[in-house]
Design an enzyme around this catalytic site. Structure first.
Site, PDB file in Angstrom:
ATOM      1  N   GLU A   1      -9.799  -1.442   5.298  1.00  0.00           N
ATOM      2  CA  GLU A   1     -10.419  -1.115   6.575  1.00  0.00           C
ATOM      3  C   GLU A   1     -11.725  -1.904   6.751  1.00  0.00           C
ATOM      4  O   GLU A   1     -12.239  -2.475   5.781  1.00  0.00           O
ATOM      5  CB  GLU A   1     -10.706   0.390   6.621  1.00  0.00           C
ATOM      6  CG  GLU A   1      -9.445   1.266   6.554  1.00  0.00           C
ATOM      7  CD  GLU A   1      -8.674   1.317   7.875  1.00  0.00           C
ATOM      8  OE1 GLU A   1      -8.734   0.348   8.666  1.00  0.00           O
ATOM      9  OE2 GLU A   1      -7.989   2.326   8.101  1.00  0.00           O
TER      10      GLU A   1
ATOM     11  N   ASP B   1       0.833  -1.206   0.000  1.00  0.00           N
ATOM     12  CA  ASP B   1       0.000   0.000   0.000  1.00  0.00           C
ATOM     13  C   ASP B   1       0.866   1.253   0.000  1.00  0.00           C
ATOM     14  O   ASP B   1       2.100   1.177   0.126  1.00  0.00           O
ATOM     15  CB  ASP B   1      -0.960  -0.008   1.205  1.00  0.00           C
ATOM     16  CG  ASP B   1      -0.315  -0.527   2.488  1.00  0.00           C
ATOM     17  OD1 ASP B   1       0.924  -0.504   2.582  1.00  0.00           O
ATOM     18  OD2 ASP B   1      -1.046  -0.952   3.382  1.00  0.00           O
TER      19      ASP B   1
END
Ligand code: F6R
Length: 261
Positions: free
Chosen positions: A143, A67
């Site tokens: 998330e 990421d």
């Protein structure tokens, strides 16, 4: 899922480095998936030591980051490309030109995410993916609420994750970017071997959910229960909520020598 309760930071780092080298040794042109953050640092330091002392080489390895923050300048010390250079690339023999992360400065974010997925596919997929876990159960920056079928895309970080990461930004939560680009859960699940590493009491609930919870987008790491080859390296504090901890300790004590990772 193999869960190993390590006895010290050195024990965890040694096992993690062993797992990486074992996976990288299986293919002529192996591919390693890299996480940033605190959790893999001991493993990276141990890989650096082994390369420096001539015990190992990662020269054939190609690597992909999990990421990246959106919008941090090229030279920002917390840009993950720069973090991984400091934590790993400066200490091993991986060619930095063969390491790629999603570009958080791309003009066309959607095109960059598609190109990133294509680059991983062209490299033949990821042989071993190193992962941490967030206190809210995120893996990479997927998330809670993330699609379990997701691919590389832009995500909004939760307040919790920004607070957790404020320590890298002078304890200023507002300095932590709101957006990131992240491999999706399906991207991660396509890797051959997943090595998740985490320590400390703050991760105990997330580790409990990862191993023993029902599979749910509310705890994205629970998707790993569907993966056929997962190794979890933890310390005692991180498995404080694990009902199965004694079984995992017993299993590791009796692990056959031939088994490897
Ligand atoms: C970082 C990443 C994140 C971290 C997680 C845990 O590339 O993908 O999922 O692994 O936030 O961070 P640490 O290890 O700093 O506790």
């Amino acid at each position: 899922m193999e869960v190993i309760v390590t006895s010290s930071p050195a024990h965890l780092a040694g096992l993690g480095a062993d797992a990486v080298l074992e996976a990288m040794g299986r293919r002529a042109r192996p591919t390693l998936g890299l996480a940033t953050g605190s959790s893999p640092r001991g493993i990276y330091a141990e890989l650096g030591r082994r390369v420096r002392e001539g015990e190992a080489s990662l020269a054939r390895v190609r690597a992909f980051l999990l990421d990246e923050y959106v919008g941090l300048g090229e030279d920002h010390p917390q840009r993950y490309r720069n973090v991984i250079a400091r934590d790993l690339l400066d200490h091993v023999d991986i060619d930095p030109g063969r390491v790629r992360g999603p570009d958080g400065l791309a003009d066309d974010i959607e095109a960059e995410c598609v190109a990133y997925e294509q680059a991983i596919t062209r490299a033949g997929g990821i042989d071993l993916q190193i992962l941490g876990i967030g206190s809210d159960g995120h893996i990479a920056f997927n998330e809670p609420g993330s699609s379990l079928a997701s691919r590389t895309r832009i995500k909004t970080l939760t307040r919790q994750t920004r607070q957790d990461n404020a320590r890298f930004f002078g304890d200023d939560v507002e300095a932590v970017p709101v957006h990131c680009l992240t491999q999706g859960i399906a991207t991660i699940m396509a890797a051959g071997h997943l090595l998740l590493v985490t320590t400390g009491r703050a991760k105990a609930e997330a580790v409990h959910q990862l191993v023993e919870g029902p599979i749910s987008a509310m705890w994205p790491a629970t998707a790993l229960q569907w993966h056929p080859h997962v190794t979890v390296l933890v310390d005692e504090a991180a498995c404080a909520r694990l009902q199965l901890a004694p079984y995992f300790v017993d299993t590791f004590e009796h692990k056959p020598d031939w088994q490897g990772f």
